[in-house]
Motif scaffolding. Sequence first.
Motif, PDB file in Angstrom:
ATOM      1  N   GLY A  14       0.640  -0.927  -0.012  1.00 19.65           N
ATOM      2  CA  GLY A  14       0.067   0.030   0.091  1.00 19.65           C
ATOM      3  C   GLY A  14       0.920   1.365   0.024  1.00 19.65           C
ATOM      4  O   GLY A  14       0.626   2.343  -0.686  1.00 19.65           O
ATOM      5  N   TRP A  41      -0.285  -2.531  -6.154  1.00 18.90           N
ATOM      6  CA  TRP A  41      -1.351  -3.419  -5.977  1.00 18.90           C
ATOM      7  C   TRP A  41      -1.710  -4.110  -7.442  1.00 18.90           C
ATOM      8  O   TRP A  41      -2.018  -5.253  -7.560  1.00 18.90           O
ATOM      9  CB  TRP A  41      -2.766  -2.956  -5.388  1.00 18.90           C
ATOM     10  CG  TRP A  41      -2.585  -2.555  -3.911  1.00 18.90           C
ATOM     11  CD1 TRP A  41      -2.223  -1.569  -3.233  1.00 18.90           C
ATOM     12  CD2 TRP A  41      -2.628  -3.604  -2.879  1.00 18.90           C
ATOM     13  NE1 TRP A  41      -2.371  -1.723  -1.658  1.00 18.90           N
ATOM     14  CE2 TRP A  41      -2.584  -2.950  -1.659  1.00 18.90           C
ATOM     15  CE3 TRP A  41      -2.566  -4.965  -2.524  1.00 18.90           C
ATOM     16  CZ2 TRP A  41      -2.624  -3.745  -0.382  1.00 18.90           C
ATOM     17  CZ3 TRP A  41      -2.540  -5.687  -1.693  1.00 18.90           C
ATOM     18  CH2 TRP A  41      -2.384  -5.192  -0.278  1.00 18.90           C
ATOM     19  N   SER A  60       2.303   2.595  -3.484  1.00 21.66           N
ATOM     20  CA  SER A  60       1.284   2.933  -4.449  1.00 21.66           C
ATOM     21  C   SER A  60       1.089   4.203  -4.292  1.00 21.66           C
ATOM     22  O   SER A  60       0.786   5.006  -3.191  1.00 21.66           O
ATOM     23  CB  SER A  60      -0.067   1.678  -4.324  1.00 21.66           C
ATOM     24  OG  SER A  60       0.169   0.466  -4.448  1.00 21.66           O
TER      25      SER A  60
END
Length: 293
Positions: free
Chosen positions: A67, A77, A70
């Motif tokens: 996470g 992801w 990103s």
Amino acid sequence: MPSQIATPTFGEETSFDIVAQRLAKADAGRLSKTLISAVAHLHQLVREMRPTPAEWRGIVAFLTEVGHASDDKRQEWVLLSDLLGVSALVEEINARRPRGATPNTVRGPFYRADAPRLPNGANISLDAAGERLTVRGKVLDLDGKPVAGAVVETWQANDKGFYENQQPDLQPEFNLRGVFTTDAGGAFTYAAVKPAGYTVPDDGPVGRLLRLVGCPLRRPAHLHFVVNAEGFETITTHVFDRTDAELHEDPLFGVRPELLGDIRHETCKGGKIAWGLDFTFVMVRARPGRRTA
């Protein structure tokens, strides 16, 4: 007096049943059913693997790192979904097409929805780095008739195997990206550079994980396309260099016989040798009740 517990006590054999009952009470339709199915598989996996608390915390830490890696320029992801074959499976389930139609593949983590619209014949190589490639495409329907006015998005890596949004300090914004519209004959053309194959990003948590288990991470050279036209199913696909040695182990599972293109030497004006690619995309008319993208 202590309260009476009406439901079974949470334990190794009852864990799924108890969580599933709780989720079923919400009755959120497909969402509840999806969560219940996911919980069933997850609890079964945990019972099979029997991780220690420290190992499970390591899994959670990995997902947390994915996470954090990103953002609006990089989608870790999406990379995880792609490299585990999940993205390709979703495409296979949702985009089955008759023989002769261009198959869908994964869009990949480097797509940008804001690429500029350009006239046919434009050059999308903004830094002029690499060997020139002229792309000539056609968009037809299953009967071989041209699809005029189709919108064709394209993006690719450069001759070193890097996308523009991987190197914001080294490549001009929107380098090797463009959006074109087919003419009355269903044709479009543009200039680019011959793309190089590349190793999928391994500087983040997903790449490091796949390297640890020995998965191939080298992608064969390719160009990306999304083709939209009113009344047709959207094509999201690749065109691969037929001569690339890594075709047999694409880590994103995108290679199909129908997507192999011939990137050939050809002579340009003034006798200069460059590269050319001709490719035809075949669209399927949208069916009632079926999503087109």
